[in-house]
Design a protein around this motif. Structure first.
Motif, PDB file in Angstrom:
ATOM      1  N   ALA A  76       0.818  -1.218   0.000  1.00  0.00           N
ATOM      2  CA  ALA A  76       0.000   0.000   0.000  1.00  0.00           C
ATOM      3  C   ALA A  76       0.847   1.261   0.000  1.00  0.00           C
ATOM      4  O   ALA A  76       0.358   2.341  -0.327  1.00  0.00           O
ATOM      5  CB  ALA A  76      -0.934   0.002   1.214  1.00  0.00           C
ATOM      6  N   ASP A  77       2.107   1.125   0.366  1.00  0.00           N
ATOM      7  CA  ASP A  77       3.014   2.264   0.500  1.00  0.00           C
ATOM      8  C   ASP A  77       4.004   2.240  -0.659  1.00  0.00           C
ATOM      9  O   ASP A  77       4.892   1.389  -0.717  1.00  0.00           O
ATOM     10  CB  ASP A  77       3.746   2.166   1.845  1.00  0.00           C
ATOM     11  N   SER A 109      -3.882   5.896   1.523  1.00  0.00           N
ATOM     12  CA  SER A 109      -2.520   5.421   1.727  1.00  0.00           C
ATOM     13  C   SER A 109      -1.609   6.595   2.066  1.00  0.00           C
ATOM     14  O   SER A 109      -2.020   7.765   2.041  1.00  0.00           O
ATOM     15  CB  SER A 109      -2.016   4.735   0.459  1.00  0.00           C
ATOM     16  N   ARG A 110      -0.346   6.303   2.357  1.00  0.00           N
ATOM     17  CA  ARG A 110       0.605   7.377   2.686  1.00  0.00           C
ATOM     18  C   ARG A 110       0.736   8.372   1.550  1.00  0.00           C
ATOM     19  O   ARG A 110       1.022   9.548   1.771  1.00  0.00           O
ATOM     20  CB  ARG A 110       1.979   6.777   3.000  1.00  0.00           C
ATOM     21  N   GLN A 111       0.535   7.904   0.326  1.00  0.00           N
ATOM     22  CA  GLN A 111       0.636   8.790  -0.828  1.00  0.00           C
ATOM     23  C   GLN A 111      -0.705   9.414  -1.213  1.00  0.00           C
ATOM     24  O   GLN A 111      -0.794  10.108  -2.227  1.00  0.00           O
ATOM     25  CB  GLN A 111       1.218   8.028  -2.026  1.00  0.00           C
ATOM     26  N   GLY A 112      -1.754   9.156  -0.443  1.00  0.00           N
ATOM     27  CA  GLY A 112      -3.045   9.799  -0.680  1.00  0.00           C
ATOM     28  C   GLY A 112      -3.970   9.067  -1.618  1.00  0.00           C
ATOM     29  O   GLY A 112      -4.940   9.651  -2.111  1.00  0.00           O
ATOM     30  N   HIS A 113      -3.736   7.776  -1.843  1.00  0.00           N
ATOM     31  CA  HIS A 113      -4.593   6.987  -2.725  1.00  0.00           C
ATOM     32  C   HIS A 113      -5.581   6.157  -1.902  1.00  0.00           C
ATOM     33  O   HIS A 113      -5.257   5.738  -0.776  1.00  0.00           O
ATOM     34  CB  HIS A 113      -3.755   6.078  -3.616  1.00  0.00           C
ATOM     35  N   GLU A 114      -6.755   5.921  -2.450  1.00  0.00           N
ATOM     36  CA  GLU A 114      -7.749   5.088  -1.760  1.00  0.00           C
ATOM     37  C   GLU A 114      -7.114   3.753  -1.433  1.00  0.00           C
ATOM     38  O   GLU A 114      -6.417   3.162  -2.256  1.00  0.00           O
ATOM     39  CB  GLU A 114      -8.989   4.920  -2.650  1.00  0.00           C
ATOM     40  N   ASN A 120      -4.316  -3.115  -3.743  1.00  0.00           N
ATOM     41  CA  ASN A 120      -4.616  -4.181  -4.696  1.00  0.00           C
ATOM     42  C   ASN A 120      -4.064  -3.907  -6.086  1.00  0.00           C
ATOM     43  O   ASN A 120      -3.670  -4.843  -6.792  1.00  0.00           O
ATOM     44  CB  ASN A 120      -6.128  -4.404  -4.778  1.00  0.00           C
ATOM     45  N   HIS A 121      -4.050  -2.631  -6.486  1.00  0.00           N
ATOM     46  CA  HIS A 121      -3.589  -2.321  -7.844  1.00  0.00           C
ATOM     47  C   HIS A 121      -2.275  -1.546  -7.894  1.00  0.00           C
ATOM     48  O   HIS A 121      -1.283  -2.046  -8.428  1.00  0.00           O
ATOM     49  CB  HIS A 121      -4.656  -1.551  -8.616  1.00  0.00           C
ATOM     50  N   LEU A 122      -2.254  -0.327  -7.366  1.00  0.00           N
ATOM     51  CA  LEU A 122      -1.089   0.537  -7.589  1.00  0.00           C
ATOM     52  C   LEU A 122       0.200  -0.075  -7.052  1.00  0.00           C
ATOM     53  O   LEU A 122       1.250  -0.007  -7.713  1.00  0.00           O
ATOM     54  CB  LEU A 122      -1.314   1.904  -6.950  1.00  0.00           C
TER      55      LEU A 122
END
Length: 304
Positions: A76-77, A109-114, A120-122
């Motif tokens: 996630a990070d 997430s720490r980078q501001g993503h859902e 699961n994806h990024l």
């Protein structure tokens, strides 16, 4: 009629390295155990090393001499993904993008993503791109684990973070459709580059894993009663991704899932994703957005 595919059909994996995200529980644990039993070196990439070491000990209790290595990775990070990749200096025969979360309350997430899109994806998009040049051997593969939930998801390009209309299950569906769009587009680009690597997708049907823990209490209570009748155990749910990772007949671009009519249970076979997953325009758009959000550029030509 051919016999159903099982772990007994996994060829000898001696000398091959598998990197499996989320290998400390559920599908990832079963996948790690099965390939370790066939002689593979398994890198168990986990968010919590203590849980990874406990899982490794459990595997060794069943598979004496299992060749396992536990490494910390929080997919996630994106900073953690990059650090992991920079510190990973060995080759990989099979990358299994397995780790995932399902239907949590909205968080970033720490980078501001859902959080579901990030995990699961990024994270797996970035990990694959950063490790692509480490793929080795005569039959290297990237296996991306999707879900039946992809049938009910869309990619909300105008609201990827769910700021305006978040739904735990709908955004889980978004992340799982993204897995398919990515995996299929990755195969297109690998083929265009003339690469030996294959991108294969899989889903576990309706399997009993820890992913169900984020469902609301009422659904969880009902699930405790009903799930044994409608789900299959994690060991069975892992068979499609094991087939995708090890079966010599598996082809790039294929999607592997359970064989019954609803694809909820059964031995692995080639299945079809929903038509939206094969749309190259949507896949290219998601790819471009993912490169922008992760800062990871793949050394592969774009498709047209």
């Amino acid at each position: 009629m051919p016999r159903d595919w099982s772990t007994a059909d996994i060829p000898d994996q001696t000398g091959r390295t598998f990197l499996i995200t989320g290998a400390n529980s559920g599908l990832g644990l079963e996948t790690a155990k099965a390939v370790a039993a066939r002689g593979a070196h398994v890198v168990m990439a986990v968010r919590t090393p203590a849980k990874g070491e406990a899982a490794a000990a459990a595997i060794r209790a069943e598979v004496p001499g299992a060749d396992l290595e536990v490494r910390r990775l929080d997919v996630a990070d994106l900073d953690a993904v990059r650090s992991f990749a920079e510190g990973f200096d060995s080759g990989i025969d099979v990358l299994v993008n397995n780790a995932g979360i399902m239907a949590p309350p909205r968080s970033l997430s720490r980078q501001g993503h859902e959080s579901q899109f990030a995990t699961n994806h990024l994270g797996h998009f970035a990990l694959t791109g950063l490790l692509l040049d480490r793929l080795q051997g005569p039959n290297p593969r990237v296996v991306t684990v999707a879900s039946l939930a992809s049938n009910h998801g869309d990619v909300y390009f105008d609201d990827l973070t769910g700021e305006r209309r978040y739904s735990p299950t709908r955004y889980y569906g978004q992340s799982k459709l993204a897995n398919l769009l990515f995996g299929i587009e990755l195969d297109r680009r690998l083929r265009a580059a003339g690469s030996l690597a294959k991108s294969v997708m899989a889903h576990p049907g309706f399997s009993s894993t820890e992913l169900l823990q984020n469902l609301n209490p009422v659904v969880r209570l009902i699930g405790k009663v009903m799930l044994p009748f409608v789900t299959q155990p994690a060991a069975a749910g892992a068979l499609p991704q094991l087939y995708a990772a090890t079966e010599p007949k598996a082809e790039g671009g294929q999607y592997i899932g359970p064989n019954n009519r609803s694809e909820r249970k059964g031995p692995p076979v080639v299945v079809q994703a929903r038509k939206e997953a094969y749309d190259p325009a949507t896949a290219r758009r998601l790819w471009d957005v993912s490169e922008e959000l992760t800062g990871v550029r793949f050394p592969l030509p774009a498709t047209t």
